[in-house]
Write a protein that holds these residues in place. Structure first.
Motif, PDB file in Angstrom:
ATOM      1  N   LEU A 143     -11.904  -8.022   1.982  1.00 35.00           N
ATOM      2  CA  LEU A 143     -11.653  -8.688   0.695  1.00 35.00           C
ATOM      3  C   LEU A 143     -12.269  -7.974  -0.491  1.00 35.00           C
ATOM      4  O   LEU A 143     -12.441  -8.561  -1.560  1.00 35.00           O
ATOM      5  CB  LEU A 143     -12.170 -10.145   0.726  1.00 35.00           C
ATOM      6  N   PHE A 144     -12.573  -6.675  -0.365  1.00 42.92           N
ATOM      7  CA  PHE A 144     -13.113  -5.915  -1.493  1.00 42.92           C
ATOM      8  C   PHE A 144     -12.027  -5.196  -2.274  1.00 42.92           C
ATOM      9  O   PHE A 144     -12.312  -4.634  -3.341  1.00 42.92           O
ATOM     10  CB  PHE A 144     -14.150  -4.899  -1.000  1.00 42.92           C
ATOM     11  N   LEU A 145     -10.798  -5.166  -1.768  1.00 45.21           N
ATOM     12  CA  LEU A 145      -9.657  -4.584  -2.460  1.00 45.21           C
ATOM     13  C   LEU A 145      -8.471  -5.518  -2.280  1.00 45.21           C
ATOM     14  O   LEU A 145      -8.475  -6.368  -1.378  1.00 45.21           O
ATOM     15  CB  LEU A 145      -9.339  -3.191  -1.900  1.00 45.21           C
ATOM     16  N   PRO A 146      -7.431  -5.386  -3.102  1.00 46.99           N
ATOM     17  CA  PRO A 146      -6.248  -6.237  -2.920  1.00 46.99           C
ATOM     18  C   PRO A 146      -5.661  -6.130  -1.519  1.00 46.99           C
ATOM     19  O   PRO A 146      -5.724  -5.082  -0.870  1.00 46.99           O
ATOM     20  CB  PRO A 146      -5.270  -5.681  -3.975  1.00 46.99           C
ATOM     21  N   HIS A 147      -5.072  -7.230  -1.059  1.00 48.28           N
ATOM     22  CA  HIS A 147      -4.560  -7.301   0.312  1.00 48.28           C
ATOM     23  C   HIS A 147      -3.510  -6.243   0.603  1.00 48.28           C
ATOM     24  O   HIS A 147      -3.330  -5.849   1.767  1.00 48.28           O
ATOM     25  CB  HIS A 147      -3.956  -8.686   0.559  1.00 48.28           C
ATOM     26  N   GLN A 148      -2.805  -5.758  -0.419  1.00 48.14           N
ATOM     27  CA  GLN A 148      -1.719  -4.803  -0.176  1.00 48.14           C
ATOM     28  C   GLN A 148      -2.218  -3.524   0.491  1.00 48.14           C
ATOM     29  O   GLN A 148      -1.472  -2.867   1.209  1.00 48.14           O
ATOM     30  CB  GLN A 148      -1.023  -4.431  -1.498  1.00 48.14           C
ATOM     31  N   PHE A 149      -3.476  -3.165   0.270  1.00 47.92           N
ATOM     32  CA  PHE A 149      -4.008  -1.934   0.859  1.00 47.92           C
ATOM     33  C   PHE A 149      -4.163  -2.056   2.379  1.00 47.92           C
ATOM     34  O   PHE A 149      -4.305  -1.038   3.054  1.00 47.92           O
ATOM     35  CB  PHE A 149      -5.361  -1.594   0.239  1.00 47.92           C
ATOM     36  N   ALA A 150      -4.145  -3.265   2.920  1.00 46.87           N
ATOM     37  CA  ALA A 150      -4.315  -3.445   4.359  1.00 46.87           C
ATOM     38  C   ALA A 150      -2.999  -3.418   5.117  1.00 46.87           C
ATOM     39  O   ALA A 150      -3.005  -3.426   6.358  1.00 46.87           O
ATOM     40  CB  ALA A 150      -5.049  -4.760   4.640  1.00 46.87           C
ATOM     41  N   PHE A 151      -1.861  -3.405   4.428  1.00 45.89           N
ATOM     42  CA  PHE A 151      -0.559  -3.467   5.093  1.00 45.89           C
ATOM     43  C   PHE A 151      -0.084  -2.065   5.466  1.00 45.89           C
ATOM     44  O   PHE A 151      -0.158  -1.128   4.665  1.00 45.89           O
ATOM     45  CB  PHE A 151       0.482  -4.123   4.180  1.00 45.89           C
ATOM     46  N   ARG A 152       0.408  -1.946   6.687  1.00 41.20           N
ATOM     47  CA  ARG A 152       1.017  -0.689   7.122  1.00 41.20           C
ATOM     48  C   ARG A 152       2.464  -0.642   6.664  1.00 41.20           C
ATOM     49  O   ARG A 152       3.165  -1.647   6.679  1.00 41.20           O
ATOM     50  CB  ARG A 152       0.953  -0.547   8.643  1.00 41.20           C
ATOM     51  N   GLY A 153       2.907   0.539   6.279  1.00 39.42           N
ATOM     52  CA  GLY A 153       4.269   0.720   5.812  1.00 39.42           C
ATOM     53  C   GLY A 153       5.259   0.898   6.942  1.00 39.42           C
ATOM     54  O   GLY A 153       4.953   0.663   8.124  1.00 39.42           O
ATOM     55  N   ASP A 154       6.456   1.343   6.579  1.00 42.66           N
ATOM     56  CA  ASP A 154       7.525   1.488   7.564  1.00 42.66           C
ATOM     57  C   ASP A 154       7.161   2.443   8.678  1.00 42.66           C
ATOM     58  O   ASP A 154       7.577   2.269   9.821  1.00 42.66           O
ATOM     59  CB  ASP A 154       8.804   1.977   6.867  1.00 42.66           C
ATOM     60  N   ARG A 155       6.382   3.479   8.367  1.00 47.54           N
ATOM     61  CA  ARG A 155       6.067   4.516   9.342  1.00 47.54           C
ATOM     62  C   ARG A 155       4.645   4.382   9.875  1.00 47.54           C
ATOM     63  O   ARG A 155       4.028   5.365  10.297  1.00 47.54           O
ATOM     64  CB  ARG A 155       6.265   5.887   8.716  1.00 47.54           C
ATOM     65  N   LEU A 156       4.116   3.157   9.876  1.00 47.57           N
ATOM     66  CA  LEU A 156       2.794   2.850  10.418  1.00 47.57           C
ATOM     67  C   LEU A 156       1.666   3.491   9.613  1.00 47.57           C
ATOM     68  O   LEU A 156       0.546   3.621  10.109  1.00 47.57           O
ATOM     69  CB  LEU A 156       2.699   3.271  11.891  1.00 47.57           C
ATOM     70  N   ALA A 157       1.947   3.933   8.409  1.00 48.53           N
ATOM     71  CA  ALA A 157       0.918   4.464   7.518  1.00 48.53           C
ATOM     72  C   ALA A 157       0.577   3.410   6.473  1.00 48.53           C
ATOM     73  O   ALA A 157       1.391   2.535   6.167  1.00 48.53           O
ATOM     74  CB  ALA A 157       1.400   5.750   6.847  1.00 48.53           C
ATOM     75  N   PHE A 158      -0.639   3.503   5.927  1.00 46.35           N
ATOM     76  CA  PHE A 158      -1.051   2.569   4.874  1.00 46.35           C
ATOM     77  C   PHE A 158      -0.463   3.052   3.553  1.00 46.35           C
ATOM     78  O   PHE A 158      -1.106   3.774   2.781  1.00 46.35           O
ATOM     79  CB  PHE A 158      -2.576   2.481   4.818  1.00 46.35           C
ATOM     80  N   SER A 159       0.763   2.642   3.298  1.00 42.27           N
ATOM     81  CA  SER A 159       1.555   3.219   2.206  1.00 42.27           C
ATOM     82  C   SER A 159       0.933   2.965   0.834  1.00 42.27           C
ATOM     83  O   SER A 159       0.951   3.848  -0.034  1.00 42.27           O
ATOM     84  CB  SER A 159       2.977   2.644   2.244  1.00 42.27           C
TER      85      SER A 159
END
Length: 838
Positions: free
Chosen positions: A409-425
């Motif tokens: 919870l030190f950065l916005p939640h979007q940074f924790a989501f993996r993208g289409d190619r399993l990278a943290f887009s």
């Protein structure tokens, strides 16, 4: 057919069709048989197979839900590739060969500019003291050995990723952990900027025509975009692409060193320490100047911690493979650094004031001549590639570190989501954006960027090794070798602390002050974001659902003209509650009078129960949105217990000017209502062929996306249940643990609900980690099965006090709403939830 057989026949659909199961995506139709009294059942199925039904109430999204439906989607598919399922994560790990290229390119590539940075600092004392560069290089290599040995002990102690943030936070506390994280994030951004700018300068050495600042910055940004696209394709593919340039540089640099040593010390018999071309001294050789040169040369050690940060990226056994890769990286880095420094002294290389040609380029030009002349352009291109692709270390570790901070919870939640190619887009794109801005500000000047460099990395080294000292002390009773480990990490912490102090002091006025100031600012930002998220969690937590019976609806429909869309919106609102008022701001009195006359004519054709009054508002200013907001404030004061809903829609005005004017007015109203904590906003996307309908012709179906059973979700469910029953709640799950938690919470919620408050839950498992696409596919499937129904999707919206808090919320809801606006006939209702300050 007998009556008994007819009853049996008519009851057969109930045997295989459960109306209570929202995951059963089919619709039964009873049709007249060939003989009187004979009935048959026809099952209507959707044309697209977007889901697989796993069991009661649970669906699994198929690959069809991820098919692109827009130009942007197809462009993304072309450049990034099709999405990978979460189950493929294990196959996306790196071998030792690829990991050395991905995670060590930053450290290995730094030999291309570290010697030059030392030389540029020492030259201030005159050419007679440049020999000091050799003992400084030996000390730096010794420091490299200490740090590498220290991190070899961190790897088995933290097999899930022994980054400085994790080690420091677990052993020293939250603030030291955040200091380490801030230091590393700054260093990762600088790594991208320095590596790319140094690589482009190598290209300018080969092609002097590319010497203008505009050309250099343009190439810098282009390379960052290219590296970003490659990394968005996934870590395994980026490793495959980057392996060849990394090993090409290592091989060509080793060849240059071997050939250069043989030519210099064997054939030409040059002395290692000899006179350089005369350069007058501008200051005496002092301890401060030596330390300044030492701190410049320490830029060769940036990126050493990357392997211990990226242990989860290795194939099994992760810790063993990471330790071996770290050892090879240290050997290669130390050998190349000493070799390039020795050749610099042997050939008496001078530093160009403009940085072009580079020191390593001049060495290659001296070594690769005669029969080996063709190796010179190969080496320069290899240097360009390794420097440009050295940024890939940051592309690997920055998103991973950002995801850990987002998880805590030190950065916005979007940074924790993996993208289409399993990278943290999100982290990848953010890193590319900040690094590009940095290159533009500094005009691609490597020397200026290096002055900011290495401060953060040695601060993170110190905190990580200090954390390991405490780690071994706590485990002194369970580990026999704790003292040996603790002494080694203690030595690493002491040495790196000394280096961090030296770099901060010697480079402070040259630019290091920026990093020293930014680190506490980042820590404050991290703590502020976490405090905000915790406050939101406290506001959202509840166990008692809101009761639909307590809601009293009052709808407001702004109208510009009496067209089919306005009539459709009024009828929609009237089908929900009799408390509906149409509002027109009378800027033009003649137009308002004509509208009033048409309105009365239309209302006279309706029954008494269907009629809706039209309120003409006298404008107090020239702003439509301000006049409407003033009217809404009056209504709120007049009916404080009512839930006020404003219905907005697109215009069906005949002229382009009127349509544009109406669109701008609606945008202004939406912007004004966005921060309103008490007013519900309903956006109606009219059907393609919108015709006036009667209120009783509306058959409502409400869909409520849920992420958890908090106050905002329960508020949305209560709003939907107060209008119609049953309501379908949809949860799109990515992690199995989250799915189980939502199902357990849902079962507990049902205990509070009466029969008339019936709510059904469907869980959609998303193997491709997408939250939006499966939900949209579910809505589209239901619309296909029930084409005559009106679908309303209810979304929560957090209303906060400060503008900077808005990026922390509503991102997924905004994407869902934006996607639904392209689907005619869909209604989107946004329920506000105010988050007050403590």
């Amino acid at each position: 057919m007998t009556e008994q057989n007819r009853e049996k026949k008519n009851s057969q659909p109930e045997m295989f069709f459960d109306k209570e199961d929202p995951s059963l995506l089919m619709r039964p139709e009873l049709r007249q048989g060939s003989r009187p009294g004979d009935m048959r059942v026809r099952i209507v199925l959707p044309h697209q197979h977007a889901f697989r039904r796993l069991h009661y109430g649970v669906l699994e999204a198929t690959e069809e839900t991820e098919e692109p439906h827009s130009a942007w989607g197809w462009l993304k598919r072309i450049f990034i590739g099709p999405p990978l399922p979460t189950a493929r994560a294990a196959t996306e790990r790196l071998t030792k060969v690829k990991a050395l290229a991905v995670l060590s390119s930053d450290a290995i590539s730094s030999v291309a500019y570290a010697t030059e940075a030392m030389l540029a600092s020492l030259i201030a004392a005159g050419s007679g003291h440049l020999w000091v560069m050799l003992p400084i290089s030996c000390i730096i290599v010794g420091l490299l050995c200490v740090v590498a040995l220290s991190y070899r002990q961190t790897i088995p102690a933290y097999p899930s990723g022994g980054g400085s943030y994790i080690v420091a936070r677990e052993n020293l506390g939250t603030v030291p952990g955040l200091v380490a994280a801030a230091s590393l994030m700054i260093d990762y951004v600088l790594t991208v900027a320095v590596s790319v700018s140094a690589g482009v300068l190598s290209l300018a050495t080969l092609f002097p025509i590319l010497s203008s600042a505009f050309d250099i910055v343009s190439i810098d940004v282009t390379l960052i975009i290219l590296i970003t696209i490659i990394n968005l394709r996934g870590i395994r593919q980026s490793g495959s692409i980057f392996a060849a340039p990394t090993y090409l540089f290592i091989g060509s640099a080793l060849l240059m060193i071997v050939v250069g040593v043989v030519k210099s010390f064997v054939i030409e018999q040059r002395p290692l320490i000899g006179p350089f071309p005369y350069v007058a001294a501008v200051e005496p050789l002092s301890l401060f100047l030596i330390l300044k040169s030492f701190s410049a040369g320490c830029s060769a050690m940036t990126g050493v911690e990357a392997i211990s940060n990226g242990i989860p990226a290795f194939k099994k056994p992760e810790t063993r493979n990471a330790s071996i890769t770290l050892t090879w990286m240290a050997i290669i880095l130390g050998g190349l650094f000493l070799g390039i420094t020795a050749l610099t002294m042997a050939y008496r290389i001078e530093v160009s004031p403009t940085g072009n040609p580079t020191v390593i380029g001049q060495i290659a030009q001296r070594v690769f001549n005669g029969p080996l002349f063709f190796f010179y352009p190969i080496f320069q291109i290899a240097t360009l590639l390794i420097l440009a692709l050295a940024a890939n270390t940051s592309y690997s570790d920055f998103p991973r570190l950002a995801s850990l901070l987002a998880r805590d919870l030190f950065l916005p939640h979007q940074f924790a989501f993996r993208g289409d190619r399993l990278a943290f887009s999100t982290g990848i794109v953010f890193l590319a954006t900040v690094a590009s801005l940095l290159l533009m500000v500094f005009e691609g000047d490597t020397t200026s960027l290096i002055n900011l460099y290495a401060v953060g990395v040695f601060i993170s080294f110190t905190l990580s090794q200090s954390g390991m000292v405490r780690h071994w002390w706590v485990r002194r009773h369970s580990d026999r070798h704790w003292l040996h480990h603790m002494l080694m990490n203690g030595l690493g912490a002491s040495v790196t602390l000394l280096v961090a102090l030296v770099i901060s002091v010697t480079k402070f006025l040259a630019g290091a002050w920026i990093v020293v100031v930014c680190i506490p600012l980042f820590v404050w930002l991290f703590l502020s974001i976490r405090q905000h998220y915790l406050r939101v969690q406290r506001e959202r937590t509840t166990e008692i659902p809101l009761r639909p019976k307590t809601l009293s609806h009052r709808f407001i429909v702004p109208v510009m003209a009496l067209d089919a869309i306005s009539q459709y919106c009024v009828s929609y609102a009237r089908s929900i509650t009799p408390q509906v008022t149409a509002v027109h701001v009378a800027f033009d009195r003649k137009r308002a009078a004509a509208l009033s006359e048409c309105w009365n004519t239309w209302q006279s054709s309706l029954s008494e129960d269907e009629r809706v009054p039209l309120s003409l508002v006298e404008p107090a200013c020239h702003s439509f949105s301000r006049c409407l907001l003033a009217y809404l404030e009056q209504l709120q004061a007049q009916y404080p217990n009512d839930t006020l809903t404003v219905v907005l829609h697109e215009s069906d005005a005949l002229s382009f000017r009127e349509r544009l004017h109406h669109h701008l007015d609606i945008l202004a109203v939406k912007g004004a209502l966005y921060s309103s904590p008490d007013i519900v906003v309903t956006d109606i996307m009219p059907p393609q062929q919108c015709e006036p309908v009667r209120p009783e012709q509306f058959s409502h179906r409400f869909i409520v996306p849920v992420t958890g059973l908090d106050r905002s979700t329960l508020q949305c469910l209560a709003y939907a249940r107060s209008i119609c029953s049953p309501v379908t709640a949809v949860h799109v799950g990515v992690e199995e643990q989250d799915i189980e938690e939502i199902r357990d919470s849902w079962l507990q919620l049902q205990r509070y609900l009466s029969q008339e408050e019936e709510t059904r839950l469907v869980v959609i498992e998303s193997p491709y980690r997408s939250l939006v696409h499966p939900l949209l596919a579910y809505v589209d499937t239901l619309r296909e099965l029930y084409p005559t129904d009106t679908f309303t999707v209810i979304l929560p919206k957090f209303v906060v006090e400060h503008w900077w808090e808005y990026p922390l919320h509503n991102q997924t809801a905004f994407r869902i709403k934006k996607a639904l606006q392209t689907r005619p006939g869909i209604v989107v209702t946004t329920i506000p939830r105010f988050v007050p300050r403590d």
